[in-house]
Scaffold this motif. Structure first.
Motif, PDB file in Angstrom:
ATOM      1  N   SER A  17      -1.229   1.564   4.477  1.00  0.00           N
ATOM      2  CA  SER A  17      -1.640   2.911   4.079  1.00  0.00           C
ATOM      3  C   SER A  17      -2.968   2.788   3.321  1.00  0.00           C
ATOM      4  N   PRO A  18      -3.598   3.916   2.984  1.00  0.00           N
ATOM      5  CA  PRO A  18      -4.965   3.856   2.452  1.00  0.00           C
ATOM      6  C   PRO A  18      -5.143   3.186   1.094  1.00  0.00           C
ATOM      7  N   TYR A  19      -4.121   3.211   0.215  1.00  0.00           N
ATOM      8  CA  TYR A  19      -4.366   2.799  -1.165  1.00  0.00           C
ATOM      9  C   TYR A  19      -3.535   1.580  -1.567  1.00  0.00           C
ATOM     10  N   ALA A  20      -4.231   0.551  -2.077  1.00  0.00           N
ATOM     11  CA  ALA A  20      -3.581  -0.700  -2.464  1.00  0.00           C
ATOM     12  C   ALA A  20      -2.790  -0.534  -3.751  1.00  0.00           C
ATOM     13  N   VAL A  21      -1.626  -1.153  -3.802  1.00  0.00           N
ATOM     14  CA  VAL A  21      -0.809  -1.170  -5.010  1.00  0.00           C
ATOM     15  C   VAL A  21      -1.011  -2.512  -5.715  1.00  0.00           C
ATOM     16  N   VAL A  22      -0.426  -3.564  -5.167  1.00  0.00           N
ATOM     17  CA  VAL A  22      -0.658  -4.922  -5.681  1.00  0.00           C
ATOM     18  C   VAL A  22      -0.697  -5.870  -4.494  1.00  0.00           C
ATOM     19  N   PRO A  23      -1.328  -7.037  -4.651  1.00  0.00           N
ATOM     20  CA  PRO A  23      -1.302  -8.034  -3.578  1.00  0.00           C
ATOM     21  C   PRO A  23       0.073  -8.684  -3.478  1.00  0.00           C
ATOM     22  N   LEU A  24       0.335  -9.310  -2.355  1.00  0.00           N
ATOM     23  CA  LEU A  24       1.636  -9.947  -2.135  1.00  0.00           C
ATOM     24  C   LEU A  24       1.915 -11.041  -3.158  1.00  0.00           C
ATOM     25  N   THR A  68       0.830  -1.205   0.000  1.00  0.00           N
ATOM     26  CA  THR A  68       0.000   0.000   0.000  1.00  0.00           C
ATOM     27  C   THR A  68       0.863   1.252   0.000  1.00  0.00           C
ATOM     28  N   THR A  69       0.222   2.369  -0.356  1.00  0.00           N
ATOM     29  CA  THR A  69       0.886   3.659  -0.303  1.00  0.00           C
ATOM     30  C   THR A  69      -0.150   4.730   0.027  1.00  0.00           C
ATOM     31  N   GLY A  70       0.323   5.960   0.213  1.00  0.00           N
ATOM     32  CA  GLY A  70      -0.555   6.985   0.758  1.00  0.00           C
ATOM     33  C   GLY A  70      -1.277   7.870  -0.233  1.00  0.00           C
ATOM     34  N   ASP A  71      -1.068   7.659  -1.536  1.00  0.00           N
ATOM     35  CA  ASP A  71      -1.706   8.497  -2.541  1.00  0.00           C
ATOM     36  C   ASP A  71      -2.345   7.623  -3.608  1.00  0.00           C
ATOM     37  N   TYR A  72      -3.575   7.923  -3.974  1.00  0.00           N
ATOM     38  CA  TYR A  72      -4.338   7.102  -4.914  1.00  0.00           C
ATOM     39  C   TYR A  72      -3.674   7.036  -6.286  1.00  0.00           C
ATOM     40  N   GLU A  73      -3.267   8.190  -6.799  1.00  0.00           N
ATOM     41  CA  GLU A  73      -2.691   8.228  -8.144  1.00  0.00           C
ATOM     42  C   GLU A  73      -1.309   7.583  -8.180  1.00  0.00           C
ATOM     43  N   GLU A  74      -0.532   7.795  -7.135  1.00  0.00           N
ATOM     44  CA  GLU A  74       0.793   7.170  -7.084  1.00  0.00           C
ATOM     45  C   GLU A  74       0.661   5.650  -7.002  1.00  0.00           C
ATOM     46  N   ALA A  75      -0.360   5.163  -6.292  1.00  0.00           N
ATOM     47  CA  ALA A  75      -0.595   3.722  -6.217  1.00  0.00           C
ATOM     48  C   ALA A  75      -0.853   3.147  -7.606  1.00  0.00           C
ATOM     49  N   ALA A  76      -1.610   3.862  -8.425  1.00  0.00           N
ATOM     50  CA  ALA A  76      -1.908   3.402  -9.784  1.00  0.00           C
ATOM     51  C   ALA A  76      -0.645   3.327 -10.636  1.00  0.00           C
ATOM     52  N   ILE A  77       0.246   4.301 -10.490  1.00  0.00           N
ATOM     53  CA  ILE A  77       1.503   4.305 -11.238  1.00  0.00           C
ATOM     54  C   ILE A  77       2.377   3.128 -10.811  1.00  0.00           C
ATOM     55  N   LYS A  78       2.496   2.901  -9.512  1.00  0.00           N
ATOM     56  CA  LYS A  78       3.291   1.775  -9.015  1.00  0.00           C
ATOM     57  C   LYS A  78       2.729   0.450  -9.533  1.00  0.00           C
ATOM     58  N   ARG A  79       1.421   0.340  -9.548  1.00  0.00           N
ATOM     59  CA  ARG A  79       0.783  -0.884 -10.028  1.00  0.00           C
ATOM     60  C   ARG A  79       1.103  -1.110 -11.510  1.00  0.00           C
TER      61      ARG A  79
END
Length: 251
Positions: free
Chosen positions: A214-221, A181-192
């Motif tokens: 943190s609030p926004y999921a990036v990818v599952p483990l 997870t990370t703290g910003d919605y848009e940054e999470a999408a970029i990481k994904r």
């Protein structure tokens, strides 16, 4: 029971168990679920935990600005960066995330290594300016100042045309239940998107990010192959990831 005492107990349970289920805690403490939920809301507002459906997870402390994050476990980040840099092989196409730990990785890449580094972080690109054998591809977009990285539609468009060998990802939270997870919605999408653009993803996680969310999921483990953390990280924090078949490197 005083509210302050009850909140301290909630934080203690969270630290000990790695998660908190409101219904179970309310029964154990002999108070209503509404009372526990109110306590959790207030603790979340103070940044002391991350609320999720049915309860709470430990909140990641790695949500400060870029300069502030550089002061968090600097020795550990140096060790993680050094270990990650050794994993890069000649001729590979590597994606480097932004962030303070990835910056240490860039600093430890040997000057004679021949590879291609793709990054959406101008900070990382500048760290590689004297690596004459490294081809640096800088992804552009709207500057997200908190992490000093590019985000937005143009960044996503560029990422869609990349097929890399490995992505070294930075996150603010690594948790057995919440995943990455990370703290910003848009940054999470970029990481994904960057993760999906690479054959494998390796997470750079200093110990304060383990068992935190943190609030926004990036990818599952299930979508990552490795985690690099400090040698000082408690083995009990790492066991859930080892059980999932993730290679854990203690730098």
């Amino acid at each position: 029971m005083l509210t302050s005492h009850r909140k301290q107990q909630l934080l203690s349970i969270l630290k000990r168990q790695g998660q908190l289920i409101a219904k179970e805690v309310s029964q154990a403490m002999g108070v209503s679920e509404d009372t526990i939920r109110r306590d959790l809301r207030e603790l979340a507002q103070e940044g002391l935990l991350q609320r999720v459906h049915g309860g709470a997870l430990p909140s990641s402390p790695a949500v400060a600005d870029f300069a502030g994050r550089e002061r968090i476990t600097p020795e550990g980040k140096v060790a993680i960066g050094r270990a990650a840099a050794k994993m890069i092989q000649s001729g590979q196409v590597v994606i480097l995330d932004g962030g303070t730990t990835a910056r240490q990785l860039a600093r430890h890449i040997p000057l004679d290594l021949k590879a291609t580094v793709i990054t959406h972080s101008p900070t990382i690109a500048l760290e590689l300016i004297n690596h004459l054998n490294i081809e640096v591809i800088l992804i552009g977009g709207r500057l997200f100042r908190h992490s000093v990285v590019a985000v937005g539609a143009s960044a996503m468009e560029a990422i869609a045309h990349i097929h890399a060998d490995v992505f070294f990802m930075g996150v603010t939270g690594v948790h057995p239940r919440a995943g990455l997870t990370t703290g910003d919605y848009e940054e999470a999408a970029i990481k994904r998107a960057l993760s999906h653009a690479a054959a494998e993803t390796i997470v750079l996680a200093s110990s304060e990010k383990l068992n935190a969310a943190s609030p926004y999921a990036v990818v599952p483990l299930a979508e990552i192959s490795g985690i690099i953390t400090e040698r000082s990280a408690e083995k009990s924090l790492l066991q859930p990831y080892v059980k999932l078949g993730i290679t854990v490197t203690r730098a």
